[in-house]
Design a protein around this motif. Structure first.
Motif, PDB file in Angstrom:
ATOM      1  N   UNK A 189      -5.509   7.294  12.218  1.00 23.82           N
ATOM      2  CA  UNK A 189      -6.884   7.025  11.803  1.00 23.82           C
ATOM      3  C   UNK A 189      -7.935   7.000  12.907  1.00 23.82           C
TER       4      UNK A 189
ATOM      5  N   UNK B 296      -1.309   8.898  -3.830  1.00 25.37           N
ATOM      6  CA  UNK B 296      -2.461   8.790  -2.941  1.00 25.37           C
ATOM      7  C   UNK B 296      -2.149   7.761  -1.868  1.00 25.37           C
TER       8      UNK B 296
ATOM      9  N   UNK C  52      -3.507   5.039   0.231  1.00 27.66           N
ATOM     10  CA  UNK C  52      -4.734   4.252   0.216  1.00 27.66           C
ATOM     11  C   UNK C  52      -5.173   3.794   1.592  1.00 27.66           C
ATOM     12  N   UNK C  53      -4.255   3.791   2.516  1.00 33.84           N
ATOM     13  CA  UNK C  53      -4.643   3.303   3.833  1.00 33.84           C
ATOM     14  C   UNK C  53      -4.958   4.433   4.790  1.00 33.84           C
ATOM     15  N   UNK C  54      -4.721   5.653   4.347  1.00 35.98           N
ATOM     16  CA  UNK C  54      -4.937   6.773   5.256  1.00 35.98           C
ATOM     17  C   UNK C  54      -6.291   7.411   4.972  1.00 35.98           C
ATOM     18  N   UNK C  55      -6.650   8.312   5.844  1.00 39.26           N
ATOM     19  CA  UNK C  55      -7.851   9.083   5.576  1.00 39.26           C
ATOM     20  C   UNK C  55      -7.560   9.972   4.379  1.00 39.26           C
ATOM     21  N   UNK C  56      -8.334   9.837   3.332  1.00 42.45           N
ATOM     22  CA  UNK C  56      -8.014  10.586   2.125  1.00 42.45           C
ATOM     23  C   UNK C  56      -8.303  12.082   2.271  1.00 42.45           C
TER      24      UNK C  56
ATOM     25  N   UNK D  75       0.841  -1.206   0.000  1.00 45.30           N
ATOM     26  CA  UNK D  75       0.000   0.000   0.000  1.00 45.30           C
ATOM     27  C   UNK D  75       0.866   1.242   0.000  1.00 45.30           C
TER      28      UNK D  75
END
Lengths: 376, 173
Positions: free
Chosen positions: B67, B41, B43-47, B32
């Motif tokens: 998170x 980007x 993908x595992x974080x708060x976008x 990831x």
């Protein structure tokens, strides 16, 4: 002339003259399975063919279970060489969405913890006097996964295949009845109510989803080579799904392939339920131990969930540990429902699905590990 | 005798399973990260708020990896909901979650999914525990219930909408 007439007439009724009490009981057992499939909808896709298979196999002198008979042929081409479970796994993989899992990598570990039921039952069964290979085949019921159970049992204890398959599939469909009482006994209302919020609203990268099955195949294949056939087929199916360029293959795997193979698998498993093999005290022991396996899975998964909950200071709801077994997606739904019961605003479904798909991988790995350690 | 073998199988078996899944876990994390670096980007974080503004400010995408901060950051991450309405352009960044300027509270989607049904309409009085709408996730219908008494001011979504986590569903007071 007369002599021939007599032979013909006895031939015509030899089905009746050869019918024994064992046959009758097994035909009734087949009837019960069909009843459960239709009236209770317990895994009807499997129990229905199993029931019919059991009835057909217990009609005397049909020759269907002989090596040249239809069931004999099916057994040799699909069960003995373990082909059917592998083909089914392509379909299972194509149905599995690992998205929720990929969003929460730590849930992978939940899929390992809940496999303890397999091994706990293995140890208990040896204490009860089962031989090690038989005990392992019984323990694998705790993988909560039909194809894995059949795959391992066919290799380690082909004689016990029928009761093991029946137990595996029956208890899988009974997960909504087996799990809640155990979970409620081991958790408090407050623990079940712990909400797990969603922090990610961007879908997982398509490329991550594509690379994932390949990586899992390599990792699991290299660590436990005997799990490679199962995990490889599972991940092949998943790759067909996620690749996005072969929708026809993906659809075939999810529908036609898995349906056709499941039909033959069920029929053949049912046909091994002959009176001589099935009507033994051992069978009752196996059915009982299967239930123990599911219970131990749930307990171990919950304990691991609780450990995670403590480690993360309450951010993880221990419930999602319990669906680290692979009864997919029943278990995740049960957990989700329990979470909602305790707190109507606690939507665990995605977390539970993540843990549940991890259980799918974990149970296959456990099957491969047992084969690696015990198969000659 | 057999029990000793069984014990060994248990220890090694569980060991292998944990080892394999541990490796898989780290593989997912590393992959990831790699994909995050490759595409800009995480993908595992708060976008970040809106797709369009994302490349301009990559910093916030890395910050909230831990998170836990779901509730306050929820309004910031609704690219779908804010996209069709260009008027309140600065809104996505401002922390207007609990008290939007218009007045009233917003009820946001408690889980990602697809809106199956809406059980209320503007003007309806609602009671705590009453079903407001149904969101389908993983083929399971989840009933979203009111957490307090109030009145529906506005329904912000329509049946069939895909609702990411945190999408405002209703305005109530």
């Amino acid at each position: 002339m007369n002599g021939i007439d007599i032979t013909v007439s006895t031939r015509l009724i030899q089905g009746l003259t050869n019918l024994s009490l064992g046959h009758v009981i097994m035909i009734l057992v087949g009837g019960v399975l069909i009843y459960l499939a239709i009236a209770k909808e317990y895994e009807p896709v499997l129990l229905l063919p199993i029931g019919i298979g059991a009835i057909l196999a217990n009609i005397p002198v049909t020759g269907m279970t002989e090596p040249d008979g239809v069931f004999g042929i099916l057994y040799n081409i699909g069960i003995k060489n373990e082909l059917f479970p592998l083909l089914i796994f392509i379909g299972v993989g194509a149905m599995c969405d690992f998205g929720p899992l990929l969003e929460r990598p730590y849930t992978v570990l939940l899929g390992a913890a809940a496999q303890f039921g397999i091994f706990g039952t293995l140890m208990l069964a040896t204490l009860m006097g089962f031989k090690i290979n038989d005990a392992a085949a019984i323990g694998i019921i705790g993988s909560a996964d039909g194809p894995t159970s059949i795959y391992v049992a066919a290799a380690l204890a082909p004689d016990l295949l029928a009761p093991i398959a029946v137990a595996a599939y029956s208890y899988m469909s009974l997960v909504p009845i087996i799990q809640p009482p155990i979970i409620k006994a081991l958790t408090t209302e407050a623990e079940r109510a712990v909400p797990m919020p969603y922090t990610n609203n961007q879908p997982v990268s398509k490329w991550l989803k594509i690379v994932f099955p390949i990586v899992v195949t390599l990792v699991c294949g290299l660590i436990a080579p005997l799990s490679a056939p199962l995990i490889g087929m599972l991940m092949l199916g998943n790759l067909l799904r996620e690749a996005g360029v072969v929708p026809r293959l993906s659809n075939t795997a999810q529908n036609e392939l898995i349906n056709i193979v499941t039909l033959f698998l069920g029929l053949t498993i049912g046909s091994t339920m002959t009176a001589g093999k099935f009507l033994q005290w051992e069978t009752l022991g196996i059915l009982g131990m299967g239930l123990v396996a599911f219970a131990l899975d749930t307990v171990a998964g919950l304990s691991f969930g609780k450990a995670l909950s403590i480690l993360t200071r309450g951010k993880v709801n221990p419930l999602i540990g319990a669906c680290g077994i692979s009864a997919f997606p029943m278990s995740a739904r049960v957990i989700s429902r329990l979470g909602l019961e305790a707190n109507p605003n606690n939507f665990l479904i995605m977390h539970a699905m993540a843990s549940n798909t991890a259980g799918q991988i974990g149970s296959v790995m456990a099957g491969g590990a047992i084969l690696a350690l015990l198969a000659r | 005798m057999d029990f000793v073998t069984a014990l060994n199988v248990t220890i090694y078996g569980l060991g292998i399973v944990f080892l394999a899944l541990l490796v898989v876990m780290f593989a997912i994390m590393v992959l990831s990260r790699i994909f995050a670096l490759a595409t800009g980007k995480d993908f595992l974080a708060v976008p970040v708020a809106a797709e369009e503004s994302a490349p301009a400010e990559p910093a916030p995408s890395v910050k909230p990896v831990s998170a836990a901060a779901s509730a306050p950051s929820a309004p910031a991450l609704r690219p779908l909901a804010s996209a069709p309405r260009p008027a309140p352009a600065p809104a996505p960044v401002a922390p207007t979650a609990t008290k939007p300027a218009v007045g009233g509270k917003k009820i946001t989607a408690p889980l990602p999914g697809k809106l199956l049904a809406v059980a209320v309409k503007p003007g309806d009085p609602i009671r705590k525990g009453q079903e407001l709408c149904v969101i389908e996730a993983m083929k399971m219908a989840n009933s979203v219930k009111a957490q307090q008494d109030g009145t529906i001011l506005e329904v912000l979504v329509a049946v069939g909408d895909s609702v990411p986590f945190g999408t405002p569903l209703f305005k109530i007071e």
